[in-house]
Design a protein around this motif. Structure first.
Motif, short mmCIF file in Angstrom:
data_model
loop_
_atom_site.label_atom_id
_atom_site.label_comp_id
_atom_site.label_asym_id
_atom_site.label_seq_id
_atom_site.Cartn_x
_atom_site.Cartn_y
_atom_site.Cartn_z
N ASP A 144 52.56 128.27 11.65
CA ASP A 144 51.87 128.10 10.38
C ASP A 144 51.07 126.81 10.48
O ASP A 144 51.57 125.80 11.00
CB ASP A 144 52.86 127.97 9.22
N ILE A 145 49.84 126.82 9.99
CA ILE A 145 49.00 125.61 9.99
C ILE A 145 48.56 125.36 8.56
O ILE A 145 47.98 126.22 7.91
CB ILE A 145 47.78 125.76 10.92
N LYS A 146 48.88 124.14 8.06
CA LYS A 146 48.54 123.76 6.70
C LYS A 146 47.57 122.59 6.71
O LYS A 146 47.59 121.76 7.62
CB LYS A 146 49.79 123.33 5.93
N ASP A 147 46.77 122.50 5.66
CA ASP A 147 45.88 121.37 5.43
C ASP A 147 46.62 120.43 4.47
O ASP A 147 46.85 120.78 3.31
CB ASP A 147 44.58 121.87 4.81
N VAL A 148 47.02 119.25 4.95
CA VAL A 148 47.80 118.31 4.15
C VAL A 148 47.13 116.94 4.18
O VAL A 148 47.15 116.26 5.21
CB VAL A 148 49.25 118.20 4.68
N ASP A 149 46.54 116.53 3.07
CA ASP A 149 45.95 115.19 2.92
C ASP A 149 45.01 114.81 4.06
O ASP A 149 45.13 113.73 4.64
CB ASP A 149 47.06 114.14 2.79
N GLY A 150 44.09 115.66 4.41
CA GLY A 150 43.11 115.34 5.44
C GLY A 150 43.62 115.51 6.86
O GLY A 150 42.94 115.18 7.83
N ASN A 151 44.84 116.02 7.00
CA ASN A 151 45.42 116.29 8.31
C ASN A 151 45.79 117.77 8.41
O ASN A 151 45.96 118.44 7.39
CB ASN A 151 46.69 115.47 8.54
N TYR A 152 45.92 118.25 9.63
CA TYR A 152 46.49 119.58 9.85
C TYR A 152 47.94 119.39 10.23
O TYR A 152 48.29 118.50 11.00
CB TYR A 152 45.76 120.32 10.97
N GLU A 153 48.79 120.24 9.67
CA GLU A 153 50.21 120.23 10.00
C GLU A 153 50.57 121.59 10.58
O GLU A 153 50.49 122.61 9.90
CB GLU A 153 51.04 119.94 8.77
N LEU A 154 50.93 121.61 11.84
CA LEU A 154 51.25 122.83 12.57
C LEU A 154 52.77 122.93 12.64
O LEU A 154 53.42 121.99 13.11
CB LEU A 154 50.64 122.74 13.96
N SER A 155 53.35 124.00 12.13
CA SER A 155 54.80 124.24 12.20
C SER A 155 55.03 125.47 13.06
O SER A 155 54.51 126.54 12.78
CB SER A 155 55.38 124.48 10.81
#
Length: 144
Positions: free
Chosen positions: A37-48
């Motif tokens: 899963d890839i999320k857009d979090v506060d100007g960053n990408y977070e890949l789980s």
């Protein structure tokens, strides 16, 4: 002995294998094991990424030519012996899987942060790499 098959694969052989072994037979199947899963979090990408059954030491992350590659490999031995020391059951497994994601050529190693907890790898990196400021021209003074 002929076994039932679906689309050219032996149904019972596939059922008896470890999940990682099934996935390593075809590259496109790695995505089934390494669910991401890839999320857009506060100007960053977070890949789980789900990596069940792997330890932190089994996982390698590499950034090369704009591609973030995550590779997981594992070796497992199971031995069961009877009272006389003869094998009743013995299995060995070695396998690996990997996935790559294009993150941009401007990203550097220091921009990427990774954490592994309870079979889930979390990798955080900025959406856009920091712009490098041009070096300030410095002159050396001449005496005399």
């Amino acid at each position: 002995m002929l076994m039932p098959s679906i689309f050219g694969e032996n149904l019972f052989d596939d059922w008896m294998r470890f999940p990682t072994e099934r996935q390593s037979n075809a590259g496109y199947r790695n995505a089934e094991l390494m669910k991401t899963d890839i999320k857009d979090v506060d100007g960053n990408y977070e890949l789980s990424m789900d990596l069940p059954g792997f330890r932190k030491e089994d996982v390698k992350i590499q950034l090369k030519e704009g591609y973030l590659t995550i590779q997981a490999s594992r070796t497992e031995n199971k031995d069961e012996k009877d009272n006389n020391g003869k094998y009743v059951h013995r299995e060995r497994y070695t396998g690996q899987c990997s996935r790559s994601f294009y993150v941009g050529k401007d990203l550097e190693h220091d921009d990427i942060h990774a954490k592994y907890d309870n079979g889930v790898l979390t990798v955080t990196f900025p959406k856009e790499a920091k712009k490098k400021e041009p070096e300030e021209k410095k002159f050396i003074s001449i005496e005399g």
